[in-house]
Design an enzyme around this catalytic site. Structure first.
Site, PDB file in Angstrom:
ATOM      1  N   HIS A   1       0.851  -1.194   0.000  1.00  0.00           N
ATOM      2  CA  HIS A   1       0.000   0.000   0.000  1.00  0.00           C
ATOM      3  C   HIS A   1       0.883   1.239   0.000  1.00  0.00           C
ATOM      4  O   HIS A   1       2.115   1.149  -0.040  1.00  0.00           O
ATOM      5  CB  HIS A   1      -0.991  -0.032   1.167  1.00  0.00           C
TER       6      HIS A   1
ATOM      7  N   HIS B   1       3.951   1.566   2.464  1.00  0.00           N
ATOM      8  CA  HIS B   1       5.173   0.854   2.046  1.00  0.00           C
ATOM      9  C   HIS B   1       5.839   1.622   0.910  1.00  0.00           C
ATOM     10  O   HIS B   1       7.063   1.736   0.849  1.00  0.00           O
ATOM     11  CB  HIS B   1       4.845  -0.551   1.520  1.00  0.00           C
TER      12      HIS B   1
ATOM     13  N   CYS C   1       1.468  -9.840  20.462  1.00  0.00           N
ATOM     14  CA  CYS C   1       0.597  -9.361  19.373  1.00  0.00           C
ATOM     15  C   CYS C   1       1.095 -10.001  18.092  1.00  0.00           C
ATOM     16  O   CYS C   1       2.236  -9.778  17.681  1.00  0.00           O
ATOM     17  CB  CYS C   1       0.630  -7.840  19.249  1.00  0.00           C
TER      18      CYS C   1
ATOM     19  N   CYS D   1       2.056  -7.523  15.251  1.00  0.00           N
ATOM     20  CA  CYS D   1       3.392  -6.922  15.433  1.00  0.00           C
ATOM     21  C   CYS D   1       4.485  -7.970  15.421  1.00  0.00           C
ATOM     22  O   CYS D   1       5.645  -7.638  15.278  1.00  0.00           O
ATOM     23  CB  CYS D   1       3.526  -6.213  16.778  1.00  0.00           C
TER      24      CYS D   1
ATOM     25  N   CYS E   1      -3.065  -4.461  21.920  1.00  0.00           N
ATOM     26  CA  CYS E   1      -1.809  -3.988  21.331  1.00  0.00           C
ATOM     27  C   CYS E   1      -1.919  -2.479  21.065  1.00  0.00           C
ATOM     28  O   CYS E   1      -2.907  -2.028  20.484  1.00  0.00           O
ATOM     29  CB  CYS E   1      -1.575  -4.728  20.021  1.00  0.00           C
TER      30      CYS E   1
ATOM     31  N   HIS F   1      -1.882  -2.002  16.866  1.00  0.00           N
ATOM     32  CA  HIS F   1      -2.976  -2.543  16.064  1.00  0.00           C
ATOM     33  C   HIS F   1      -4.327  -2.503  16.761  1.00  0.00           C
ATOM     34  O   HIS F   1      -5.346  -2.787  16.149  1.00  0.00           O
ATOM     35  CB  HIS F   1      -2.654  -3.979  15.639  1.00  0.00           C
TER      36      HIS F   1
ATOM     37  N   LYS G   1      -3.352   5.259  10.598  1.00  0.00           N
ATOM     38  CA  LYS G   1      -2.257   4.644   9.861  1.00  0.00           C
ATOM     39  C   LYS G   1      -2.836   3.696   8.818  1.00  0.00           C
ATOM     40  O   LYS G   1      -3.850   3.055   9.045  1.00  0.00           O
ATOM     41  CB  LYS G   1      -1.369   3.874  10.835  1.00  0.00           C
TER      42      LYS G   1
ATOM     43  N   LYS H   1      -3.239  -3.217   6.816  1.00  0.00           N
ATOM     44  CA  LYS H   1      -4.304  -4.179   6.547  1.00  0.00           C
ATOM     45  C   LYS H   1      -5.365  -4.062   7.644  1.00  0.00           C
ATOM     46  O   LYS H   1      -6.551  -4.082   7.390  1.00  0.00           O
ATOM     47  CB  LYS H   1      -3.724  -5.586   6.529  1.00  0.00           C
TER      48      LYS H   1
HETATM   49  N1  MSP Z   1       8.550  -6.925   8.328  1.00  0.00           N
HETATM   50  C1  MSP Z   1       8.703  -5.829   9.220  1.00  0.00           C
HETATM   51  C2  MSP Z   1      10.009  -5.097   8.972  1.00  0.00           C
HETATM   52  C3  MSP Z   1      11.243  -5.941   9.071  1.00  0.00           C
HETATM   53  S1  MSP Z   1      12.687  -5.041   8.705  1.00  0.00           S
HETATM   54  C4  MSP Z   1      13.943  -6.038   9.112  1.00  0.00           C
HETATM   55  C5  MSP Z   1       7.548  -4.843   9.022  1.00  0.00           C
HETATM   56  N2  MSP Z   1       6.924  -4.924   7.840  1.00  0.00           N
HETATM   57  S2  MSP Z   1       5.680  -4.030   7.376  1.00  0.00           S
HETATM   58  O1  MSP Z   1       5.207  -4.620   6.153  1.00  0.00           O
HETATM   59  O2  MSP Z   1       4.737  -3.903   8.435  1.00  0.00           O
HETATM   60  O3  MSP Z   1       6.273  -2.637   6.961  1.00  0.00           O
HETATM   61  C6  MSP Z   1       6.591  -1.696   7.912  1.00  0.00           C
HETATM   62  C7  MSP Z   1       7.130  -0.451   7.249  1.00  0.00           C
HETATM   63  O4  MSP Z   1       6.271   0.005   6.192  1.00  0.00           O
HETATM   64  C8  MSP Z   1       7.149   0.727   8.224  1.00  0.00           C
HETATM   65  O5  MSP Z   1       8.278   0.739   9.051  1.00  0.00           O
HETATM   66  C9  MSP Z   1       7.151   1.883   7.279  1.00  0.00           C
HETATM   67  O6  MSP Z   1       8.438   2.058   6.764  1.00  0.00           O
HETATM   68  C10 MSP Z   1       6.215   1.415   6.186  1.00  0.00           C
HETATM   69  N3  MSP Z   1       4.840   1.834   6.470  1.00  0.00           N
HETATM   70  C11 MSP Z   1       3.760   1.034   6.714  1.00  0.00           C
HETATM   71  N4  MSP Z   1       2.668   1.822   6.879  1.00  0.00           N
HETATM   72  C12 MSP Z   1       3.010   3.115   6.760  1.00  0.00           C
HETATM   73  C13 MSP Z   1       2.317   4.328   6.730  1.00  0.00           C
HETATM   74  N5  MSP Z   1       1.018   4.406   6.911  1.00  0.00           N
HETATM   75  N6  MSP Z   1       3.039   5.446   6.471  1.00  0.00           N
HETATM   76  C14 MSP Z   1       4.379   5.418   6.212  1.00  0.00           C
HETATM   77  N7  MSP Z   1       5.048   4.290   6.230  1.00  0.00           N
HETATM   78  C15 MSP Z   1       4.434   3.138   6.604  1.00  0.00           C
HETATM   79  O7  MSP Z   1       7.298  -4.070   9.915  1.00  0.00           O
END
Ligand code: MSP
Length: 519
Positions: A19, A22, A127, A130, A152, A155, A303, A306
């Site tokens: 999304h 990411h 969680c 997380c 959590c 979430h 935020k 999913k």
């Molecule tokens: N798999 C772990 C990270 C492991 S790194 C060794 C994880 N994955 S995640 O799919 O949840 O992605 C987290 C990252 O996505 C966040 O740290 C951030 O960089 C980005 N984002 C997810 N949602 C976001 C927003 N709404 N806004 C900005 N960035 C965000 O955690």
């Protein structure tokens, strides 16, 4: 300036498709990689997917497929999204790859051999979203179950009680090492507020942490106890080392480590600014050079994830989705929007702000400048671009824009970098408005102003390259230049006076057609 620059994104969970949150992190890292190439650094840009753990195991179960099928599907979606956004990593790592399994086992075995791992029973609130245990004090009240443990804090989902005989990492032994690292000058964690947050976690006291799971099968087996797999975060963090040859190619690893710059969201500070440096110290490796932490993109204050169910697939904003009221921002419009977002704080994402920024910076700013200059060169200079004036009033403006752009990218402040670059766009448009070459008779005065404006466009086409991956090459071509602005070098090629003059200038279709909010 030249050196080695290894930039990473978090690796993304494969329980869902990508999304905009990411995409925001990944485009930022891609732009940093492009910037560092422009200044002549040797660059490696790494992204990938985090494919093990309970969360993935469960979402595969729910979908009635195997975890690897789930991972194959979602990992391909991430690759596809990055292609759609012109994100060009040098390496895309999947934690289910053999190279990663070998690296995790070698890394953890080293920590074990160094005496920092022991067996104990763990009980606590977990969680699954997380993939982390929570201290009861950190849970938030659960209105549906006021007598329960709470939910959590990220979430807002109920936590689960887990009790296991596990392997533990002696995190508590590394508090001083991490604190010393965090207090270094320049700070390894930016911005300052995030460094303080990490310091607070360390000073609040570090408990040893369970690094394996007996109840989970989807993971990398513990080398000395194959009845368990490594806890997914310990597996995942090591990806940064795997990708530069940890355990298999020491020379390559030494070339790139620790020149690493991790770009992360603020939700994973604990893992990157506490656990990861402690793991590296325990394995006898150097601590990361830099962790740059950004805020969240929020939709209506929440935020994107999913769980929050308001995520937007990037392609819907690149190509537009009229039924949802999304305009077609194009790849450059989307990337520009992300990078104009201030890096540290949270930012609200709305169609109105996206369209507003696109129209002011791209349609009315850069696009309008190109259209004006190419039109007037056609009318007053026979379609041949004149050379800039050495004593142009824009020369000093350009020098300042270059210096400020360089400083802001160095400081990982893309929005300030683009601001600085766009000041040259603004001043050039202002010069045209003041001198109105479209009303004047052809001659040296008109040639001078247009030569200056062409030179400004040349410089902007180079400086904007980390953000805009498509239009700079088109600007370059229309103003009659050969080659590719992405192959230029900063600062040498952005010194005033590089536009040679005498080149055919072409007026084409609008580079950035104006958008309206209803698509
Ligand atoms: N798999 C772990 C990270 C492991 S790194 C060794 C994880 N994955 S995640 O799919 O949840 O992605 C987290 C990252 O996505 C966040 O740290 C951030 O960089 C980005 N984002 C997810 N949602 C976001 C927003 N709404 N806004 C900005 N960035 C965000 O955690």
């Amino acid at each position: 300036m030249s050196g080695r620059y290894f930039v990473t994104t978090p690796i993304y969970y494969v329980n869902d498709a990508p999304h905009l949150g990411h995409a925001y992190t990944t485009v930022t890292a891609d732009a940093l990689a492009r910037w560092h190439r422009l200044v002549g650094d040797e660059v490696r840009f790494l992204t990938g997917t985090d494919e093990h753990g309970l969360k993935i195991q469960r979402s595969a179960d729910e979908a009635g497929i195997t975890p690897i099928e789930q991972a194959d599907w979602a990992s391909a979606r991430f690759r596809e999204a990055w292609e759609q956004l012109d994100v060009a990593p040098d390496d895309f790592i999947r934690t289910t790859e053999d190279r990663h399994r070998a690296s995790v086992q070698a890394f953890m075995q080293r920590i074990h051999d160094n005496g920092h791992i022991y067996a104990a029973t763990y009980e606590g609130w977990y969680c699954v979203a997380c993939e982390a245990y929570y201290d009861p004090d950190d849970l938030v009240p659960d209105d549906d179950d006021p007598a329960g443990p709470g939910r959590c804090p990220i979430h807002l989902r109920p936590v689960e009680f887990l009790s296991e005989e596990n392997w533990f990492f002696r995190l508590s032994a590394f508090a001083e090492t991490i604190e010393r690292w965090l207090l270094a000058d320049p700070s390894p964690v930016r911005p300052e507020g995030k460094r303080n947050e990490a310091l607070g976690l360390v000073r609040g006291g570090l408990q040893d942490i369970s690094i394996s799971r007996r109840s989970v099968t989807w993971g990398v087996p513990v080398t000395w106890d194959p009845s368990q797999v490594f806890y997914v975060w310990f597996d995942a963090l090591i990806n940064y080392a795997t990708a530069v040859g940890y355990g298999v190619d020491p020379e390559r690893f030494d070339d790139w480590w620790p020149h690493v710059h991790h770009v992360i969201g603020k939700d994973i500070i604990r893992f990157h600014c506490v656990y990861w440096p402690a793991m590296l110290a325990a394995a006898g490796e150097a601590l990361p050079q830099q962790v740059d932490v950004h805020g969240f993109l929020l939709v209506g204050g929440a935020k994107m994830s999913k769980t929050a169910a308001n995520k937007i697939p990037p392609i819907e904003l690149i190509e537009g989705a009229p039924d949802k009221g999304y305009p077609a921002l194009g790849v450059d419009g989307m990337r520009h929007h992300f990078l104009r977002q201030r890096f540290g704080p949270d930012g609200d994402l709305s169609v109105e702000t996206m369209v507003g920024r696109y129209n002011s910076d791209l349609a009315n700013g850069l696009g309008n400048l190109l259209a004006r200059v190419t039109t007037v060169v056609g009318k007053k200079c026979g379609g041949v671009g004149p050379a800039p004036r050495p004593d142009s009033p824009l020369a000093a403006v350009a020098a300042e824009a270059v210096a400020d752009t360089v400083a802001a990218w160095e400081a990982v402040a893309p929005s300030e970098a683009l601001d600085a670059t766009w000041r040259l766009v603004g001043e050039t448009n202002a010069l045209l408005e003041d001198t109105e070459p479209w009303k004047a008779d052809p001659g040296p005065e008109v040639d001078g102003v247009l030569g200056d404006a062409l030179e400004a466009l040349r410089i902007v086409a180079i400086l904007a390259g980390p953000a805009l991956t498509r239009s700079p090459a088109e600007i370059w071509r229309r103003i009659g230049l050969d080659g590719d602005p992405a192959a230029a070098r900063v600062p040498d090629d952005v010194a005033w006076g590089g536009y040679p003059g005498g080149r055919p200038v072409e007026k084409g279709a609008p580079l950035f057609p104006r958008l309206s909010v209803d698509g």
